[in-house]
Design a protein around this motif. Sequence first.
Motif, PDB file in Angstrom:
ATOM      1  N   ALA A 114      67.822  -9.352  -7.362  1.00  0.00           N
ATOM      2  CA  ALA A 114      68.333 -10.719  -7.275  1.00  0.00           C
ATOM      3  C   ALA A 114      67.269 -11.673  -7.816  1.00  0.00           C
ATOM      4  N   GLU A 115      67.691 -12.613  -8.665  1.00  0.00           N
ATOM      5  CA  GLU A 115      66.751 -13.601  -9.193  1.00  0.00           C
ATOM      6  C   GLU A 115      67.242 -15.009  -8.880  1.00  0.00           C
ATOM      7  N   ASN A 116      66.342 -15.820  -8.323  1.00  0.00           N
ATOM      8  CA  ASN A 116      66.660 -17.198  -7.988  1.00  0.00           C
ATOM      9  C   ASN A 116      66.864 -18.005  -9.272  1.00  0.00           C
ATOM     10  N   ILE A 117      68.042 -18.596  -9.437  1.00  0.00           N
ATOM     11  CA  ILE A 117      68.338 -19.373 -10.649  1.00  0.00           C
ATOM     12  C   ILE A 117      68.685 -20.821 -10.319  1.00  0.00           C
ATOM     13  N   GLN A 118      68.270 -21.298  -9.166  1.00  0.00           N
ATOM     14  CA  GLN A 118      68.608 -22.663  -8.768  1.00  0.00           C
ATOM     15  C   GLN A 118      68.006 -23.701  -9.703  1.00  0.00           C
ATOM     16  N   ASN A 119      66.908 -23.374 -10.356  1.00  0.00           N
ATOM     17  CA  ASN A 119      66.294 -24.299 -11.308  1.00  0.00           C
ATOM     18  C   ASN A 119      66.735 -24.030 -12.735  1.00  0.00           C
ATOM     19  N   ALA A 120      67.782 -23.258 -12.890  1.00  0.00           N
ATOM     20  CA  ALA A 120      68.346 -22.983 -14.218  1.00  0.00           C
ATOM     21  C   ALA A 120      69.846 -23.268 -14.160  1.00  0.00           C
ATOM     22  N   PRO A 121      70.243 -24.551 -14.101  1.00  0.00           N
ATOM     23  CA  PRO A 121      71.653 -24.909 -13.913  1.00  0.00           C
ATOM     24  C   PRO A 121      72.561 -24.473 -15.051  1.00  0.00           C
ATOM     25  N   GLY A 122      71.979 -24.120 -16.203  1.00  0.00           N
ATOM     26  CA  GLY A 122      72.787 -23.670 -17.330  1.00  0.00           C
ATOM     27  C   GLY A 122      73.349 -22.272 -17.145  1.00  0.00           C
ATOM     28  N   ILE A 123      72.851 -21.558 -16.164  1.00  0.00           N
ATOM     29  CA  ILE A 123      73.357 -20.201 -15.900  1.00  0.00           C
ATOM     30  C   ILE A 123      74.514 -20.301 -14.920  1.00  0.00           C
ATOM     31  N   LYS A 124      75.701 -20.147 -15.451  1.00  0.00           N
ATOM     32  CA  LYS A 124      76.906 -20.279 -14.638  1.00  0.00           C
ATOM     33  C   LYS A 124      77.465 -18.940 -14.183  1.00  0.00           C
ATOM     34  N   ASN A 125      77.160 -17.893 -14.942  1.00  0.00           N
ATOM     35  CA  ASN A 125      77.754 -16.584 -14.651  1.00  0.00           C
ATOM     36  C   ASN A 125      76.865 -15.475 -15.194  1.00  0.00           C
ATOM     37  N   GLY A 126      77.316 -14.240 -15.036  1.00  0.00           N
ATOM     38  CA  GLY A 126      76.527 -13.098 -15.488  1.00  0.00           C
ATOM     39  C   GLY A 126      76.322 -13.075 -16.988  1.00  0.00           C
ATOM     40  N   HIS A 127      77.285 -13.592 -17.743  1.00  0.00           N
ATOM     41  CA  HIS A 127      77.156 -13.649 -19.205  1.00  0.00           C
ATOM     42  C   HIS A 127      75.936 -14.478 -19.597  1.00  0.00           C
ATOM     43  N   ASP A 128      75.785 -15.641 -18.976  1.00  0.00           N
ATOM     44  CA  ASP A 128      74.658 -16.523 -19.289  1.00  0.00           C
ATOM     45  C   ASP A 128      73.326 -15.853 -18.949  1.00  0.00           C
ATOM     46  N   TYR A 129      73.308 -15.147 -17.831  1.00  0.00           N
ATOM     47  CA  TYR A 129      72.079 -14.484 -17.408  1.00  0.00           C
ATOM     48  C   TYR A 129      71.689 -13.367 -18.371  1.00  0.00           C
ATOM     49  N   LEU A 130      72.666 -12.560 -18.776  1.00  0.00           N
ATOM     50  CA  LEU A 130      72.382 -11.478 -19.716  1.00  0.00           C
ATOM     51  C   LEU A 130      71.933 -12.024 -21.073  1.00  0.00           C
TER      52      LEU A 130
END
Length: 217
Positions: A114-130
Amino acid sequence: MKNLSVISAFFLITFLAISCKQESKYFDYGHVENNEYINTYFNMKMNIPQDWVVQSQEDLDESVEYGKKILAGDDENMKAVLDASEVNVANLLVAYQYEKGAPVEYNPSIALVAENIQNAPGIKNGHDYLFQSKKIMEQSQLKYDFLSGDFKKETIHGTEFYKMKTKIDYSGLSFNQTYYATVSKGFAIGAVISYISEEQKALLLKSFRSINFQKQE
């Protein structure tokens, strides 16, 4: 036997470099009970094949350090990125089919992170993360023979995951990995399965596709 400590690049890759660690007394790294991984924070469960070997936190830490060296090589910038990632990444689970040192050609595995993405608002879903993870993977010292970029969607028990496939030839052995990612409670949840045969792949997929984020009442 090839028992690589770099079975999960999700342990090591990130595009975030946040200097302060965000902790919560309510966060749960999860535990394994009766061949089932249970995480109360994400209200998540996943079956693990019977008699598989679950790694301790100490084993995970050792694998991360070894994997960082392989991925970064002599690249100081990459080392800094990987070091920074640790303040936001929680290694939840790694399970191998066999014990370390077992006389097998390859030791298939499944991992959760699990990675904290609260400071990366552009990541909306798994596609964005990958998408972001792939950029880091392409810059690493570990060379991929294949790295998919279409990130196909797969819905598992009502949760939307996106997946990315890779193939690596490392130390004379060619092995495959499939990465899955979704977003929950301000975290990117990643899973990776590693295998060299279709039989191993089928067993790992059966385990991963049992994952269930139960809805709160």
